[in-house]
Design a protein around this motif. Structure first.
Motif, short mmCIF file in Angstrom:
data_model
loop_
_atom_site.label_atom_id
_atom_site.label_comp_id
_atom_site.label_asym_id
_atom_site.label_seq_id
_atom_site.Cartn_x
_atom_site.Cartn_y
_atom_site.Cartn_z
N MET A 190 0.75 -1.07 0.04
CA MET A 190 -0.10 0.13 0.07
C MET A 190 0.79 1.18 -0.03
SD MET A 190 -3.25 0.28 2.39
CE MET A 190 -4.95 0.44 1.57
N THR A 191 0.36 2.32 -0.81
CA THR A 191 1.04 3.28 -0.76
C THR A 191 0.64 4.43 0.05
OG1 THR A 191 -0.43 4.52 -2.45
CG2 THR A 191 1.67 3.21 -3.25
N VAL A 192 1.19 5.57 0.46
CA VAL A 192 0.76 6.75 1.05
C VAL A 192 -0.45 7.19 0.75
CG1 VAL A 192 1.23 8.95 2.15
CG2 VAL A 192 3.03 7.25 2.04
N MET A 193 -0.28 7.44 -0.76
CA MET A 193 -1.78 7.71 -1.30
C MET A 193 -3.12 6.88 -1.08
SD MET A 193 -3.38 10.05 -3.24
CE MET A 193 -2.37 10.85 -4.37
N ASP A 194 -2.68 5.53 -0.88
CA ASP A 194 -3.74 4.60 -0.54
C ASP A 194 -4.10 4.76 0.67
OD1 ASP A 194 -3.62 3.22 -3.20
OD2 ASP A 194 -2.30 1.79 -2.64
N ASP A 195 -3.14 4.92 1.61
CA ASP A 195 -3.54 5.05 3.08
C ASP A 195 -4.23 6.20 3.14
OD1 ASP A 195 -1.97 2.81 3.87
OD2 ASP A 195 -0.34 3.96 4.10
N TRP A 196 -3.82 7.48 2.56
CA TRP A 196 -4.72 8.60 2.77
C TRP A 196 -6.10 8.50 2.05
CZ3 TRP A 196 -5.71 12.91 5.24
CH2 TRP A 196 -6.49 13.99 4.57
N LEU A 197 -6.27 8.02 1.04
CA LEU A 197 -7.58 8.00 0.49
C LEU A 197 -8.46 7.00 1.26
CD1 LEU A 197 -6.74 7.54 -3.48
CD2 LEU A 197 -7.73 9.50 -2.13
N THR A 198 -7.98 5.99 1.75
CA THR A 198 -8.57 5.08 2.72
C THR A 198 -9.10 6.02 4.12
OG1 THR A 198 -7.45 3.14 1.93
CG2 THR A 198 -8.61 3.08 4.12
N ALA A 199 -8.21 6.52 4.59
CA ALA A 199 -8.61 7.37 5.79
C ALA A 199 -9.49 8.55 5.45
CB ALA A 199 -7.35 7.86 6.33
N ALA A 200 -9.18 9.39 4.41
CA ALA A 200 -10.04 10.47 4.07
C ALA A 200 -11.44 10.13 3.52
CB ALA A 200 -9.51 11.42 2.82
N GLY A 201 -11.47 8.87 2.86
CA GLY A 201 -12.98 8.15 2.48
C GLY A 201 -13.58 7.86 3.52
N ALA A 202 -13.07 7.20 4.48
CA ALA A 202 -13.86 6.87 5.65
C ALA A 202 -14.48 8.08 6.26
CB ALA A 202 -12.78 6.03 6.45
N GLU A 203 -13.67 9.19 6.44
CA GLU A 203 -13.96 10.11 7.08
C GLU A 203 -15.09 10.79 6.54
OE1 GLU A 203 -13.66 12.73 10.24
OE2 GLU A 203 -12.42 11.11 9.90
N LEU A 204 -15.32 10.94 5.08
CA LEU A 204 -16.19 11.32 4.24
C LEU A 204 -17.42 10.36 3.75
CD1 LEU A 204 -14.34 13.75 2.13
CD2 LEU A 204 -15.41 14.43 4.31
N GLY A 205 -17.10 8.93 4.05
CA GLY A 205 -18.12 8.20 3.66
C GLY A 205 -18.03 7.88 1.99
N VAL A 206 -16.87 7.94 1.54
CA VAL A 206 -16.60 7.88 0.19
C VAL A 206 -15.79 6.51 0.11
CG1 VAL A 206 -15.54 8.73 -1.99
CG2 VAL A 206 -16.77 10.21 -0.22
N ASP A 207 -16.16 5.64 -0.72
CA ASP A 207 -15.49 4.29 -1.23
C ASP A 207 -14.07 4.93 -2.21
OD1 ASP A 207 -14.30 2.13 -2.03
OD2 ASP A 207 -16.04 1.24 -2.77
N PRO A 208 -12.89 4.73 -1.48
CA PRO A 208 -11.68 5.12 -2.32
C PRO A 208 -11.77 4.36 -3.95
CG PRO A 208 -11.08 4.37 -0.11
CD PRO A 208 -12.41 3.85 -0.29
N ALA A 209 -12.38 3.56 -4.00
CA ALA A 209 -12.34 2.85 -5.37
C ALA A 209 -13.28 3.96 -6.33
CB ALA A 209 -13.29 1.45 -5.18
N ASP A 210 -13.98 4.78 -5.71
CA ASP A 210 -14.79 5.48 -6.57
C ASP A 210 -14.09 6.91 -7.05
OD1 ASP A 210 -17.07 3.94 -6.40
OD2 ASP A 210 -17.94 4.95 -4.73
N VAL A 211 -12.50 6.80 -6.41
CA VAL A 211 -11.92 8.27 -6.87
C VAL A 211 -11.10 7.75 -7.91
CG1 VAL A 211 -10.23 9.74 -5.79
CG2 VAL A 211 -12.05 8.60 -4.35
N PRO A 212 -11.26 8.57 -9.15
CA PRO A 212 -10.34 8.48 -10.23
C PRO A 212 -9.02 9.30 -10.07
CG PRO A 212 -12.21 10.23 -10.67
CD PRO A 212 -12.25 9.55 -9.23
N VAL A 213 -8.32 8.71 -9.48
CA VAL A 213 -7.14 9.21 -8.78
C VAL A 213 -6.10 9.87 -9.95
CG1 VAL A 213 -4.84 8.88 -7.48
CG2 VAL A 213 -6.91 8.15 -6.79
N GLN A 214 -5.99 8.98 -11.12
CA GLN A 214 -5.08 9.40 -11.91
C GLN A 214 -5.83 10.69 -12.86
OE1 GLN A 214 -1.61 8.37 -12.19
NE2 GLN A 214 -1.58 10.24 -13.37
N ALA A 215 -6.90 10.82 -13.04
CA ALA A 215 -7.71 11.76 -13.77
C ALA A 215 -7.66 13.20 -12.93
CB ALA A 215 -9.20 11.38 -13.90
N VAL A 216 -7.72 12.97 -11.70
CA VAL A 216 -7.76 14.20 -10.95
C VAL A 216 -6.36 14.79 -10.88
CG1 VAL A 216 -7.82 15.04 -8.49
CG2 VAL A 216 -9.41 13.33 -9.40
#
Length: 85
Positions: A1-27
């Motif tokens: 797991m990368t720092v980005m993965d860890d961050w998205l998991t934590a931030a997603g949990a905080e906001l109720g968003v599934d990290p799999a729904d985040v188009p990271v490369q597009a953003v």
């Protein structure tokens, strides 16, 4: 797991968003294009605009592509600096 993965998991949990729904490369690509072709502070604001559009039903890939295209055609005289230095 990368720092980005860890961050998205934590931030997603905080906001109720599934990290799999985040188009990271597009953003990231959108932020890069806006920062380099329009202005740096426009990058996070554009990412926020993308999120609002997606939250209102826009397709993430289509919305990101439209903003990237707009950044690519942004006139230098309106503030874009394609050759900083």
């Amino acid at each position: 797991m990368t720092v980005m993965d860890d961050w998205l998991t934590a931030a997603g949990a905080e906001l109720g968003v599934d990290p799999a729904d985040v188009p990271v490369q597009a953003v990231l690509d959108l932020a890069r294009d806006v920062a380099h072709q329009v202005l740096r502070p426009g990058a996070p604001v554009s990412a926020y605009l993308l999120g609002l559009a997606v939250g209102r039903g826009a397709d993430p890939a289509t919305a990101a592509a439209r903003l990237t295209e707009l950044a690519g055609t942004w006139p230098v005289e309106l503030g874009g600096d394609r050759n900083p230095g």
